[in-house]
Design an enzyme around this catalytic site. Structure first.
Site, PDB file in Angstrom:
ATOM      1  N   ALA A 213       0.853  -1.202   0.000  1.00  0.00           N
ATOM      2  CA  ALA A 213       0.000   0.000   0.000  1.00  0.00           C
ATOM      3  C   ALA A 213       0.877   1.237   0.000  1.00  0.00           C
ATOM      4  O   ALA A 213       2.103   1.147  -0.149  1.00  0.00           O
ATOM      5  CB  ALA A 213      -0.913  -0.008   1.221  1.00  0.00           C
ATOM      6  N   ASN A 214       0.292   2.404   0.152  1.00  0.00           N
ATOM      7  CA  ASN A 214       1.065   3.648   0.272  1.00  0.00           C
ATOM      8  C   ASN A 214       0.367   4.568   1.260  1.00  0.00           C
ATOM      9  O   ASN A 214      -0.679   4.228   1.806  1.00  0.00           O
ATOM     10  CB  ASN A 214       1.243   4.301  -1.103  1.00  0.00           C
ATOM     11  CG  ASN A 214      -0.091   4.632  -1.732  1.00  0.00           C
ATOM     12  OD1 ASN A 214      -0.863   5.401  -1.180  1.00  0.00           O
ATOM     13  ND2 ASN A 214      -0.375   4.022  -2.875  1.00  0.00           N
TER      14      ASN A 214
END
Ligand code: CTP
Length: 409
Positions: A213-214
């Site tokens: 993810a980020n």
């Protein structure tokens, strides 16, 4: 609900205490809340606590010299985007039906030309009484929005419909009503425009419990969707996993991965405008494991493959390409040059470029951006993400007025 003005009329019932939390929650969303208390309401909550929570003077009496000199009931009734009666007793509902105006609350309700939403609260037998049911039907015919009542144990020990709806539910109803009003407003500048917005991160599964993810919070994309809806646009928001609430008046499609986001965007076409604010993961694991990967002697290595570029795919969608395609460029260096080359590479019309050096943007309330178009670069001042959204929505509105039916420029 930023900058929206709500006139809250609190009538006298045991549920009046819940209005205090309602005021707090509405103000948290940025609304200004002015309150009128009926005489009976002052038996349940004090004007002082209502004044403290609303940070506004509280109005109680129609013939109070002070109230009338500061703000008459006509002005009170007009200077609101929405009039809310919560809790609304059987008595005040009956007076509304008949147009009785024997105190400040009812005189204001008779005088208002603003939309009215009521949240009834009473004993279950009072609610079921044919008189109340007749009144509710008449109020609906008169265009009043009725929210609730909820079912459950009542203060007098009985059970059934009669409880005022809980403050979070009422806040949502108020948000929805305000958004609906914006959409119905024929002067709404983006009325009739269809817009696709992407927002948030994507999650790319490694196995059933782990993912790539980020740091995107979705704040900016969600704020853009909300700002466009407030201007009357018909907005589809394709949102990756975020903590942000679904914006009112927006059709939100929740997705997890980049592939799902692309499919949802393609399903939302055709639209007039598309804005890609999502921070899409560039890579996914080639083959996510169906079972949780167990720790072994050696650490597993992940084989990554590139995700589809959603913006580039939609911007080259041939006849289905939206007329105005706006991308974001999150860069750590040579911001404008990179944004310009992204503009060309991804075939989009405008790029909102922001610096993400040292994590300056993710999850933060404000944003320093530059709008890069074929004709030049606009440097915007440091603004809150809501203000960036408002400004972008206004730029889109200008574009609609000048070149909406021609090519984007
Ligand atoms: N974008 C997209 N799909 C992707 C990657 C990016 O739709 N798979 C969109 C983003 O929503 C944004 C724009 O493309 O509007 C630019 O995103 P950014 O992450 O800055 O660019 P990248 O394409 O990842 O390019 P680079 O790695 O060169 O910075």
């Amino acid at each position: 609900m930023k900058d929206q003005r709500i006139l809250l009329i609190i009538s006298g019932g045991i549920a009046a205490y819940k209005s205090l939390e309602l005021i707090r929650r509405l103000r948290e969303q940025g609304a200004t809340v002015r309150c009128i208390l009926t005489q009976a309401a002052t038996e349940f909550v004090t004007p002082l606590s209502v004044a403290a929570l609303s940070a506004q003077p509280v109005y109680t009496e129609i013939f109070s010299l002070k109230d009338e000199s500061e703000m008459g009931h006509i002005r009170l009734s007009r200077e609101a985007d929405l009039v809310v009666v919560a809790p609304a007793t059987g008595d005040i509902l009956a007076k509304m039906v008949l147009g009785i105006a024997d105190d400040l609350a009812t005189a204001t309700l008779l005088a208002t030309n603003r939309p009215v939403l009521v949240a009834p609260a009473m004993n279950v037998h009072m609610w079921h009484n044919p008189a109340t049911q007749r009144n509710i039907a008449q109020l609906q015919k008169d265009g009043v929005t009725i929210v609730g009542p909820a079912e459950g144990p009542l203060a007098d020990g009985e059970f059934g419909p009669g409880r005022v709806v809980e403050p979070p539910v009422l806040v949502e109803a108020i948000r929805g009503k305000l958004a609906g009003l914006a959409a119905d407003d024929s002067s709404a500048p983006l009325r009739g425009a269809r817009v696709l917005v992407t927002s948030g991160p994507t999650h790319e599964a490694i196995d059933p419990v782990r993912y790539i993810a980020n740091r995107s919070s979705g704040k900016q994309g969600h704020a853009i969707a909300a700002a466009l809806a407030r201007l009357g646009a018909q907005v589809t928001l394709v949102a990756g996993p975020t903590q942000e609430p679904n914006p009112p008046g927006v059709q939100t499609v929740a997705v997890e991965s980049a592939s799902q986001m692309l499919a949802a965007c393609q399903a939302a076409l055709p639209t007039d405008i598309a804005i890609f604010a999502a921070a899409v993961a560039d890579w996914r694991v080639a083959e996510a494991s169906g079972d949780k990967i167990k720790k072994g002697a050696t650490a597993p290595s992940l084989h990554l493959v590139e995700n589809p570029d959603i913006l580039a795919t939609i911007a080259t969608a041939g006849p289905r390409r939206p007329k105005l395609v706006i991308g974001f460029a999150a860069e750590t260096d040579t911001l404008i040059d990179n944004a310009r080359s992204k503009l060309a590479r991804k075939n989009c019309d405008w790029i909102v470029a922001n610096s993400v050096a040292r994590g300056a943007v993710f999850g933060q309330a404000d944003n320093l951006v530059h709008l890069v178009t074929a004709s030049g670069v606009e440097d915007w001042p440091r603004l809150s993400k809501e203000e960036v959204a408002e400004r972008l929505a206004r730029r889109v509105t200008d574009w609609m007025k000048t070149s909406g039916n021609k090519d984007a420029g």
